[in-house]
Design a protein around this motif. Structure first.
Motif, mmCIF file in Angstrom:
data_model
loop_
_atom_site.group_PDB
_atom_site.id
_atom_site.type_symbol
_atom_site.label_atom_id
_atom_site.label_comp_id
_atom_site.label_asym_id
_atom_site.label_seq_id
_atom_site.Cartn_x
_atom_site.Cartn_y
_atom_site.Cartn_z
ATOM 1 N N UNK A 43 0.969 -0.874 -0.450
ATOM 2 C CA UNK A 43 -0.066 0.029 0.087
ATOM 3 C C UNK A 43 0.924 1.012 -0.066
ATOM 4 N N UNK A 44 2.004 1.065 0.889
ATOM 5 C CA UNK A 44 2.708 2.403 0.692
ATOM 6 C C UNK A 44 3.295 2.309 -0.212
ATOM 7 N N UNK A 45 3.750 1.457 -1.346
ATOM 8 C CA UNK A 45 4.399 1.391 -2.516
ATOM 9 C C UNK A 45 3.268 1.799 -3.360
ATOM 10 N N UNK A 46 2.458 1.883 -3.973
ATOM 11 C CA UNK A 46 1.459 2.670 -4.831
ATOM 12 C C UNK A 46 0.930 3.617 -4.433
ATOM 13 N N UNK A 47 0.498 4.058 -3.239
ATOM 14 C CA UNK A 47 0.330 5.463 -3.158
ATOM 15 C C UNK A 47 0.640 6.819 -4.179
ATOM 16 N N UNK A 48 1.721 6.245 -4.433
ATOM 17 C CA UNK A 48 2.325 7.643 -4.840
ATOM 18 C C UNK A 48 2.109 8.072 -6.410
ATOM 19 N N UNK A 49 1.933 6.642 -6.597
ATOM 20 C CA UNK A 49 1.560 6.232 -8.464
ATOM 21 C C UNK A 49 0.085 6.706 -8.253
ATOM 22 N N UNK A 50 -1.026 6.031 -7.644
ATOM 23 C CA UNK A 50 -2.389 6.716 -7.608
ATOM 24 C C UNK A 50 -2.305 8.325 -6.896
ATOM 25 N N UNK A 51 -1.461 8.997 -6.409
ATOM 26 C CA UNK A 51 -1.275 10.275 -6.359
ATOM 27 C C UNK A 51 -1.095 10.681 -7.100
ATOM 28 N N UNK A 52 -0.582 10.525 -8.027
ATOM 29 C CA UNK A 52 0.681 10.988 -9.130
ATOM 30 C C UNK A 52 0.265 12.517 -9.842
ATOM 31 N N UNK A 53 -1.227 12.714 -10.691
ATOM 32 C CA UNK A 53 -1.714 13.419 -11.484
ATOM 33 C C UNK A 53 -2.317 14.710 -10.303
ATOM 34 N N UNK A 105 5.597 4.300 8.674
ATOM 35 C CA UNK A 105 4.849 5.926 9.253
ATOM 36 C C UNK A 105 5.101 7.641 8.741
ATOM 37 N N UNK A 106 6.260 6.792 9.719
ATOM 38 C CA UNK A 106 7.255 8.051 9.257
ATOM 39 C C UNK A 106 7.350 9.065 8.023
ATOM 40 N N UNK A 107 7.318 7.709 7.460
ATOM 41 C CA UNK A 107 8.150 8.291 5.962
ATOM 42 C C UNK A 107 6.896 8.452 4.822
ATOM 43 N N UNK A 108 4.958 7.699 5.120
ATOM 44 C CA UNK A 108 4.764 8.071 4.503
ATOM 45 C C UNK A 108 3.569 9.591 5.689
ATOM 46 N N UNK A 109 3.767 9.904 6.667
ATOM 47 C CA UNK A 109 3.258 11.201 7.139
ATOM 48 C C UNK A 109 3.957 12.118 6.776
ATOM 49 N N UNK A 110 5.464 12.269 6.469
ATOM 50 C CA UNK A 110 6.108 13.332 6.291
ATOM 51 C C UNK A 110 5.646 13.537 4.586
ATOM 52 N N UNK A 188 -3.536 7.713 4.750
ATOM 53 C CA UNK A 188 -3.761 6.198 5.019
ATOM 54 C C UNK A 188 -3.319 5.052 5.887
ATOM 55 N N UNK A 189 -2.141 5.203 4.404
ATOM 56 C CA UNK A 189 -1.092 3.933 4.482
ATOM 57 C C UNK A 189 0.261 4.667 5.550
ATOM 58 N N UNK A 190 -0.028 4.942 5.829
ATOM 59 C CA UNK A 190 0.816 5.945 7.601
ATOM 60 C C UNK A 190 0.101 6.014 8.884
ATOM 61 N N UNK A 191 -0.826 5.871 8.712
ATOM 62 C CA UNK A 191 -1.719 5.251 9.828
ATOM 63 C C UNK A 191 -1.967 3.927 9.515
#
Length: 453
Positions: A43-53, A105-110, A188-191
């Protein structure tokens, strides 16, 4: 009898031992815990692809900058595979995995608080550092927690999570992004990551330190050939150098890298193939692409996990069973050639589902091998070397495929190259890996399984 001696007895005995009635199931709770961690990893890895636009629009990012954000994770993740394996062998699964899970969690939270490209790029580098121990640590933990006759299913639990994440991860993150904005996709992924950190902190212990593990289950695990707990007597660098000179390590590593090449080809290019060759819309291609990954999840658990352990439990030769699934799965991966001979989407998905299912069946067997062949304290190092080359293919396969498709306007040659890579991997599994048995200790003594004779 000490844990190493008990493990030695278990390795000498038949791995076909049956679990006695009323045996506890603490080990399977640990297996599920490890699987949930890998699911959250992806989940942490794919969030950047989904959020890219939305990221591109808000910060005015160029396509090159978006590409750098996509790749940042893999730079630190791949580079650290070998060092993190040595760290695992030095400090142990529990300590390293706790630190790693907290940093997820820290990485996604940043990213939630990001103000531009630099912050997001640094956070993705951190995420690669944080998640680098995940697969080697899980491989090492399953070696501690499971007898050899249950090792494949235990490994399949966390390996299948990587496949299943492609079925549910993107829709889940996309729902958060579309409903609440891109920051909540990372929120979401940070939580989820912090929740997993707490769960891991309170639940995971190595078997010898787990108060909830019954003596009966502990004895069963040890008699079944569990990997002895403890650190290597040799220095981490000496252990790594010793392992890199061993043919079994290279047989496993190159064979698994061939799997990785094809896995990452499908992971990155399957939607593009369906759009370009099958003339689908992006939305329709996403729906079709989920089908092979769902099949792969089932194959991973049922064939690469349950069936392998079942056949070994019935008394079949362990090496023959595991290597049959390894090689047979990779041969089935060649079914991708069928997709090049059709222009019908249904048939294309049929052939690709067979190919991915075969590769998925082989994957947990591959991941179970480090704990089966490593000398004491060397599982993390072998897993790190193996996963470094596996993730190196994550950088190579998409680029090579893109170059071929760009030059030929077809996926046929790209799939042919993938087939050749699989054949190389099959050779290394069959000829170079040899029997799946412990590597002697670095000082030239007998392996732990024989030392207690």
């Amino acid at each position: 009898m000490s844990p190493p001696e008990m493990a030695a007895v278990g390795t000498r005995q038949s791995v076909a031992m049956e679990a006695p009635p009323g045996l506890g199931r603490r080990r399977w709770s640990i297996g599920v815990l490890l699987g949930v961690g890998i699911l959250i990893n992806y989940f942490d890895r794919v969030n950047i692809s989904v959020a890219a636009p939305q990221l591109q629009q808000e910060f005015g990012l160029t396509p090159v900058e978006i590409g750098l954000l996509f790749s940042a994770f893999f730079w630190s993740y791949a580079i650290l595979q070998v060092p993190v394996g040595m760290v695992l062998d030095r400090f142990g699964v529990m300590t390293v995995s706790r630190v790693g899970a907290f940093l997820w969690g820290v990485a996604s939270g940043v990213v939630v608080l990001a103000t531009g490209f630099g912050t997001i790029f640094a956070a993705r580098i951190l995420l690669g550092v944080a998640e680098a121990p995940a697969f080697p640590a899980n491989s090492k933990a399953t070696g501690y927690w499971f007898p050899r006759a249950e090792r494949s299913l235990a490994t399949a639990i966390f390996d299948a999570a990587a496949k299943f994440s492609n079925v549910i991860g993107v829709p889940l993150v996309a729902l958060a992004v579309v409903t609440f904005g891109w920051r909540w996709g990372f929120g979401l992924t940070a939580l989820l990551s912090f929740a997993y950190f707490l769960a891991y902190w309170f639940i995971y212990r190595d078997p010898s330190a787990d108060a909830k593990l019954s003596r009966q289950e502990w004895d069963y695990i040890q008699r079944g050939g569990a990997t002895p707990e403890g650190t290597a007597e040799a220095s981490p660098f000496a252990m790594l150098g010793y392992l890199l000179r061993n043919r079994k390590v290279w047989g496993l590593t190159i064979g698994f890298a061939a799997y990785g090449y094809c896995f990452y080809l499908f992971l990155t290019w399957l939607p593009g193939y369906l759009v370009a060759e099958m003339h689908m819309s992006i939305i329709k291609s996403a729906g079709y692409a989920a089908i092979p990954w769902l099949c792969a999840t089932v194959s991973d658990l049922v064939v690469g996990g349950w069936l392998v352990d079942r056949m070994i439990a019935q008394g079949h030769d362990e090496t023959r069973v595991r290597k049959t699934v390894l090689v047979g799965g990779m041969i089935l991966g060649l079914a991708v050639f069928g997709a090049t001979a059709t222009t019908t989407p249904v048939w294309a998905i049929f052939w690709i589902s067979i190919a991915l299912s075969g590769l998925a069946a082989a994957a947990p067997v591959g991941w179970s091998i480090p704990s089966l062949i490593a000398p004491r304290g060397g599982t993390g190092a072998i897993g790190g070397v193996m996963n470094f080359f596996n993730n190196l293919m994550g950088a190579v396969a998409p680029v090579v495929t893109g170059l071929i498709v760009g030059a030929t306007n077809s996926f046929a040659i790209a799939f042919l190259v993938a087939g050749i890579v699989l054949l190389v991997g099959i050779f290394f599994y069959v000829v170079v890996l040899g029997r799946i048995e412990p590597i002697p200790e670095p000082d030239g003594a007998e392996p732990a399984s024989a030392a207690a004779l």
